[in-house]
Design a protein around this motif. Structure first.
Motif, short mmCIF file in Angstrom:
data_model
loop_
_atom_site.label_atom_id
_atom_site.label_comp_id
_atom_site.label_asym_id
_atom_site.label_seq_id
_atom_site.Cartn_x
_atom_site.Cartn_y
_atom_site.Cartn_z
N MET A 121 17.69 59.86 43.42
CA MET A 121 17.98 61.01 42.60
C MET A 121 19.18 61.76 43.19
N THR A 122 20.19 61.95 42.40
CA THR A 122 21.38 62.63 42.86
C THR A 122 21.44 64.02 42.24
N THR A 123 21.66 65.00 43.08
CA THR A 123 21.82 66.35 42.58
C THR A 123 23.14 66.89 43.06
N THR A 124 23.75 67.68 42.23
CA THR A 124 24.99 68.33 42.65
C THR A 124 24.68 69.78 42.93
N LEU A 125 25.13 70.22 44.08
CA LEU A 125 24.93 71.61 44.46
C LEU A 125 25.98 72.47 43.78
N PRO A 126 25.61 73.66 43.36
CA PRO A 126 26.61 74.54 42.76
C PRO A 126 27.63 74.97 43.81
N ASP A 127 28.78 75.44 43.33
CA ASP A 127 29.78 75.92 44.28
C ASP A 127 29.26 77.18 44.97
N ASP A 128 29.93 77.58 46.04
CA ASP A 128 29.46 78.70 46.85
C ASP A 128 29.34 79.99 46.04
N GLY A 129 30.31 80.27 45.19
CA GLY A 129 30.27 81.51 44.41
C GLY A 129 29.08 81.55 43.46
N GLU A 130 28.89 80.46 42.75
CA GLU A 130 27.77 80.37 41.81
C GLU A 130 26.44 80.45 42.55
N LEU A 131 26.34 79.74 43.65
CA LEU A 131 25.12 79.74 44.45
C LEU A 131 24.85 81.13 45.02
N SER A 132 25.87 81.81 45.50
CA SER A 132 25.72 83.15 46.06
C SER A 132 25.20 84.12 45.01
N ARG A 133 25.77 84.06 43.82
CA ARG A 133 25.33 84.96 42.74
C ARG A 133 23.89 84.68 42.33
N ALA A 134 23.54 83.42 42.22
CA ALA A 134 22.17 83.06 41.83
C ALA A 134 21.18 83.48 42.92
N PHE A 135 21.56 83.29 44.17
CA PHE A 135 20.69 83.67 45.28
C PHE A 135 20.46 85.18 45.29
N SER A 136 21.53 85.95 45.15
CA SER A 136 21.38 87.41 45.18
C SER A 136 20.61 87.92 43.97
N ALA A 137 20.57 87.13 42.89
CA ALA A 137 19.79 87.50 41.71
C ALA A 137 18.33 87.12 41.86
N GLY A 138 17.97 86.41 42.94
CA GLY A 138 16.58 86.08 43.20
C GLY A 138 16.12 84.75 42.63
N SER A 139 17.03 83.85 42.35
CA SER A 139 16.68 82.54 41.80
C SER A 139 16.02 81.67 42.87
N GLU A 140 14.81 81.18 42.56
CA GLU A 140 14.12 80.31 43.52
C GLU A 140 14.84 78.97 43.66
N ALA A 141 15.45 78.50 42.58
CA ALA A 141 16.22 77.25 42.65
C ALA A 141 17.41 77.44 43.59
N ALA A 142 18.01 78.62 43.56
CA ALA A 142 19.12 78.91 44.46
C ALA A 142 18.64 78.94 45.90
N LEU A 143 17.44 79.48 46.13
CA LEU A 143 16.89 79.49 47.48
C LEU A 143 16.78 78.07 48.01
N ARG A 144 16.31 77.15 47.19
CA ARG A 144 16.18 75.75 47.60
C ARG A 144 17.57 75.18 47.95
N ALA A 145 18.55 75.46 47.10
CA ALA A 145 19.91 74.96 47.35
C ALA A 145 20.51 75.59 48.61
N VAL A 146 20.27 76.88 48.80
CA VAL A 146 20.77 77.58 50.00
C VAL A 146 20.13 76.96 51.24
N TYR A 147 18.84 76.72 51.17
CA TYR A 147 18.15 76.10 52.30
C TYR A 147 18.71 74.71 52.58
#
Length: 181
Positions: free
Chosen positions: A1-27
């Motif tokens: 299974m291949t997943t593409t991680l979002p770019d840093d800006g997108e990931l940062s915004r999703a993380f600060s918005a409280g997205s659990e999926a973003a937490l997984r990607a950040v981790y």
């Protein structure tokens, strides 16, 4: 299974918005760095795992306070890591038996500060993000302490190109590494 991680800006915004999926990607993206910093500073695998867990729990609890406009997410996580490492070292020192200070000073070399390790690891990670030629130029300048002229000769590129790569790379690194404490 291949997943593409979002770019840093997108990931940062999703993380600060409280997205659990973003937490997984950040981790997934940052836990190897956090664990490496903790392991180098603490020299104990179990303690490094504990610090890694603490960092991401604290980051998640404080995700709403993270502001992507103030600095990169990786730098913010390294800041939390530094604090957790310092706490772990303080706790270790508090629990350690007291030893005569003069004996310790004579027998043990001072370990490298976890803050220095964290900053060096973050800079190394950011250097890896540069394109190939600027990365080679920067590594020769910083790790081998070569002059601009020596780099130009070694890589067989014009001196002006070396200077331009260094100037642009430093500007990029400065922008990415600015952290408001």
């Amino acid at each position: 299974m291949t997943t593409t991680l979002p770019d840093d800006g997108e990931l940062s915004r999703a993380f600060s918005a409280g997205s659990e999926a973003a937490l997984r990607a950040v981790y997934d993206r940052w836990s190897p760095l956090v664990h490496t910093l903790a392991l180098r500073a603490l020299r104990d695998a179990m303690a490094a795992e504990d610090v890694t867990q603490q960092v991401f729990v604290k980051a998640w609890r404080r995700s709403g306070s993270f502001d992507p406009a103030r600095g990169p997410l990786g730098a913010w996580l390294v800041g939390i890591t530094r604090n957790c490492i310092a706490d772990a070292l303080t706790e270790r020192a508090r629990q350690a038996p007291t030893v005569e200070p003069t004996i310790v000073a004579e027998t043990a070399a001072a370990p490298e500060s976890p803050f220095d390790l964290a900053e060096r690891a973050l800079v190394a990670g950011e250097l890896d993000r540069l394109d190939e030629e600027p990365r080679r130029v920067m590594r020769l300048a910083f790790y081998e302490d070569l002059s601009h002229r020596e780099i130009a000769e070694r890589l067989q590129i014009p001196l002006g190109t070396v200077k331009s790569h260094i100037h642009r790379s430093l500007a990029r690194l400065r922008t990415r590494l600015e952290v408001i404490e």
